[in-house]
Design a protein around this motif. Structure first.
Motif, PDB file in Angstrom:
ATOM      1  N   GLU A  14       8.604   8.798  -3.263  1.00 15.75           N
ATOM      2  CA  GLU A  14       9.807   8.099  -2.813  1.00 15.75           C
ATOM      3  C   GLU A  14      10.060   6.838  -3.637  1.00 15.75           C
ATOM      4  OE1 GLU A  14      10.677   5.450   1.090  1.00 15.75           O
ATOM      5  OE2 GLU A  14      10.108   7.515   1.488  1.00 15.75           O
ATOM      6  N   THR A  15       8.989   6.181  -4.045  1.00 19.22           N
ATOM      7  CA  THR A  15       9.111   4.909  -4.754  1.00 19.22           C
ATOM      8  C   THR A  15       9.364   5.084  -6.242  1.00 19.22           C
ATOM      9  OG1 THR A  15       7.673   3.818  -3.149  1.00 19.22           O
ATOM     10  CG2 THR A  15       7.897   2.763  -5.314  1.00 19.22           C
ATOM     11  N   HIS A  16       8.681   6.040  -6.875  1.00 24.04           N
ATOM     12  CA  HIS A  16       8.728   6.125  -8.337  1.00 24.04           C
ATOM     13  C   HIS A  16       9.651   7.214  -8.874  1.00 24.04           C
ATOM     14  CE1 HIS A  16       5.556   3.191  -8.598  1.00 24.04           C
ATOM     15  NE2 HIS A  16       4.832   3.892  -7.739  1.00 24.04           N
ATOM     16  N   ALA A  17       9.923   8.237  -8.091  1.00 21.26           N
ATOM     17  CA  ALA A  17      10.757   9.340  -8.581  1.00 21.26           C
ATOM     18  C   ALA A  17      12.190   9.258  -8.075  1.00 21.26           C
ATOM     19  CB  ALA A  17      10.136  10.677  -8.189  1.00 21.26           C
TER      20      ALA A  17
ATOM     21  N   CYS B  43      -2.875   4.474  -0.743  1.00 18.85           N
ATOM     22  CA  CYS B  43      -1.848   4.201  -1.746  1.00 18.85           C
ATOM     23  C   CYS B  43      -0.640   5.113  -1.638  1.00 18.85           C
ATOM     24  CB  CYS B  43      -2.458   4.282  -3.154  1.00 18.85           C
ATOM     25  SG  CYS B  43      -3.488   2.854  -3.551  1.00 18.85           S
ATOM     26  N   ASN B  44      -0.663   6.050  -0.693  1.00 17.56           N
ATOM     27  CA  ASN B  44       0.506   6.905  -0.484  1.00 17.56           C
ATOM     28  C   ASN B  44       1.140   6.664   0.886  1.00 17.56           C
ATOM     29  OD1 ASN B  44       2.341   8.848  -1.456  1.00 17.56           O
ATOM     30  ND2 ASN B  44       1.296  10.493  -0.337  1.00 17.56           N
ATOM     31  N   ARG B  45       0.903   5.489   1.440  1.00 17.62           N
ATOM     32  CA  ARG B  45       1.514   5.098   2.708  1.00 17.62           C
ATOM     33  C   ARG B  45       2.184   3.739   2.545  1.00 17.62           C
ATOM     34  NH1 ARG B  45       0.229   9.552   3.018  1.00 17.62           N
ATOM     35  NH2 ARG B  45      -0.869  10.658   4.686  1.00 17.62           N
ATOM     36  N   ARG B  46       3.304   3.570   3.194  1.00 17.05           N
ATOM     37  CA  ARG B  46       4.011   2.295   3.130  1.00 17.05           C
ATOM     38  C   ARG B  46       3.173   1.220   3.826  1.00 17.05           C
ATOM     39  NH1 ARG B  46       8.799   1.087   1.572  1.00 17.05           N
ATOM     40  NH2 ARG B  46       9.338   3.296   1.407  1.00 17.05           N
ATOM     41  N   PRO B  47       2.974   0.079   3.173  1.00 15.36           N
ATOM     42  CA  PRO B  47       2.202  -0.996   3.812  1.00 15.36           C
ATOM     43  C   PRO B  47       2.782  -1.368   5.177  1.00 15.36           C
ATOM     44  CG  PRO B  47       2.541  -1.500   1.500  1.00 15.36           C
ATOM     45  CD  PRO B  47       3.383  -0.281   1.799  1.00 15.36           C
ATOM     46  N   GLY B  48       1.875  -1.551   6.130  1.00 15.09           N
ATOM     47  CA  GLY B  48       2.293  -1.943   7.467  1.00 15.09           C
ATOM     48  C   GLY B  48       2.262  -0.824   8.479  1.00 15.09           C
ATOM     49  N   VAL B  49       2.338   0.436   8.033  1.00 10.99           N
ATOM     50  CA  VAL B  49       2.246   1.535   8.993  1.00 10.99           C
ATOM     51  C   VAL B  49       0.774   1.734   9.363  1.00 10.99           C
ATOM     52  CG1 VAL B  49       4.309   2.613   8.033  1.00 10.99           C
ATOM     53  CG2 VAL B  49       2.044   3.352   7.232  1.00 10.99           C
TER      54      VAL B  49
ATOM     55  N   ALA C 242       4.723   2.227 -12.261  1.00 15.29           N
ATOM     56  CA  ALA C 242       6.066   1.758 -12.612  1.00 15.29           C
ATOM     57  C   ALA C 242       6.130   1.324 -14.072  1.00 15.29           C
ATOM     58  CB  ALA C 242       6.472   0.607 -11.698  1.00 15.29           C
ATOM     59  N   ASP C 243       5.086   0.664 -14.539  1.00 16.55           N
ATOM     60  CA  ASP C 243       5.043   0.231 -15.942  1.00 16.55           C
ATOM     61  C   ASP C 243       5.048   1.434 -16.878  1.00 16.55           C
ATOM     62  OD1 ASP C 243       5.002  -2.408 -15.167  1.00 16.55           O
ATOM     63  OD2 ASP C 243       2.849  -2.673 -15.484  1.00 16.55           O
ATOM     64  N   ARG C 244       4.316   2.465 -16.500  1.00 19.44           N
ATOM     65  CA  ARG C 244       4.249   3.656 -17.344  1.00 19.44           C
ATOM     66  C   ARG C 244       5.593   4.372 -17.374  1.00 19.44           C
ATOM     67  NH1 ARG C 244       1.247   5.194 -21.657  1.00 19.44           N
ATOM     68  NH2 ARG C 244       1.839   7.332 -22.094  1.00 19.44           N
ATOM     69  N   VAL C 245       6.251   4.481 -16.233  1.00 17.63           N
ATOM     70  CA  VAL C 245       7.584   5.093 -16.201  1.00 17.63           C
ATOM     71  C   VAL C 245       8.532   4.312 -17.102  1.00 17.63           C
ATOM     72  CG1 VAL C 245       9.604   5.512 -14.737  1.00 17.63           C
ATOM     73  CG2 VAL C 245       7.319   6.125 -13.907  1.00 17.63           C
TER      74      VAL C 245
ATOM     75  N   ASN D 140      15.896   9.352 -10.053  1.00 16.51           N
ATOM     76  CA  ASN D 140      16.292  10.770 -10.127  1.00 16.51           C
ATOM     77  C   ASN D 140      15.395  11.548 -11.086  1.00 16.51           C
ATOM     78  OD1 ASN D 140      17.910  12.995  -9.388  1.00 16.51           O
ATOM     79  ND2 ASN D 140      19.169  12.766 -11.227  1.00 16.51           N
ATOM     80  N   LEU D 141      14.102  11.211 -11.080  1.00 12.42           N
ATOM     81  CA  LEU D 141      13.176  11.899 -11.964  1.00 12.42           C
ATOM     82  C   LEU D 141      12.865  13.299 -11.438  1.00 12.42           C
ATOM     83  CD1 LEU D 141      10.503   9.134 -12.738  1.00 12.42           C
ATOM     84  CD2 LEU D 141      12.567   9.716 -14.042  1.00 12.42           C
TER      85      LEU D 141
END
Length: 260
Positions: A208-211, A85-91, A131-134, A215-216
């Motif tokens: 990279e995706t959520h913060a 869950c901490n890697r971009r899908p496809g790598v 993302a929903d929680r943010v 600019n969190l």
């Protein structure tokens, strides 16, 4: 055909969903579950207890920190060997065929449908929950402070890693720098500045995706696994990191600095 069946756990867990803190803890490699349909991936049970399968000790640290700060913790339920869950899908490291010498037969010769099922049923639900929680926190008037919890093995490829705890960041060190300074003030603690991994490495998908897009204020934390594997160690290091985090955020508040 769906990947998850009636006997499988949900793809993520949420601790303290009603937490009132501005801190949001996430744990990408928290779980060690494997969907029943995958037959254990063909990996011996002993290998599933190694760091290649999950972040050893991080469950206890995360729960202690979430409870201490009245904060929400979102954690992934399934092993990083099923999908990371901490890697971009496809790598290649997203669904690894081998990991630090551990062969994963169940990850070989996968079809596109096989890969898509893991991404759609495990990876995306976890990240959608974050993302929903943010979004909920922002709508509630709280700008989230994102803290990603991880642990690392004391030895990798025969090289000893001397740090007790590592603070990871990319270019934005608003939270990382004072945390490093605060932790380093305790001479008993060896603190890694972007060690044992650099936050600049492109593999860190969650931050990279959520913060970054919002600019969190955010930081990644790596605890050495032999420090937190058992209950007493988890409590000690959760307390040490929690003290530093609390002091850092209070100092920012006193100085009038915003979370984002």
């Amino acid at each position: 055909m769906p990947l998850l069946g009636a006997n499988d756990v949900p793809p993520f867990r949420v601790r303290n969903p009603d937490g009132r803190s501005t801190i949001l803890f996430i744990s990408d490699h928290n779980g060690v579950e494997v969907p029943e349909a995958l037959g254990g991936l063909g990996v011996p049970p002993g290998e599933m207890r190694r760091h290649v399968a999950y972040d050893i000790g991080i469950t206890g640290v995360g729960e202690i920190l979430a409870d201490r700060f009245d904060a929400t913790l979102v954690s992934a339920s399934y092993s990083r060997l099923v999908v990371d869950c901490n890697r971009r899908p496809g790598v290649p490291s997203s669904i690894p065929e081998t990991s630090d010498g551990t062969v994963v037969p169940g990850n070989r010769n996968l079809t596109e449908d096989d890969r898509a099922a893991r991404i759609d049923e495990l990876f995306h639900p976890y990240h959608n929950a974050i993302a929903d929680r943010v979004r909920y926190m922002v709508q509630d008037g709280r700008i989230p402070v994102l803290v990603a919890l991880h642990s690392f093995t004391p030895v990798m490829e025969g090289v000893f890693r001397p740090w007790d705890i590592g603070i990871l960041y990319k270019q934005d060190d608003r939270l990382a720098r004072p945390l490093i300074e605060m932790l380093s003030a305790d001479t008993r603690i060896s603190v890694g500045d972007n060690k044992p991994y650099s936050g600049l490495h492109p593999s860190g998908y969650s931050m990279e995706t959520h913060a970054a897009p919002h600019n969190l204020l955010a930081v990644g934390v790596e605890f050495r696994q032999d420090r937190i594997e058992y209950g007493a160690g988890a409590r000690l290091w959760a307390e040490r990191f929690g003290d530093a985090l609390e002091c850092t955020l209070l100092e920012r508040e006193r100085s009038g600095q915003q979370a984002a």
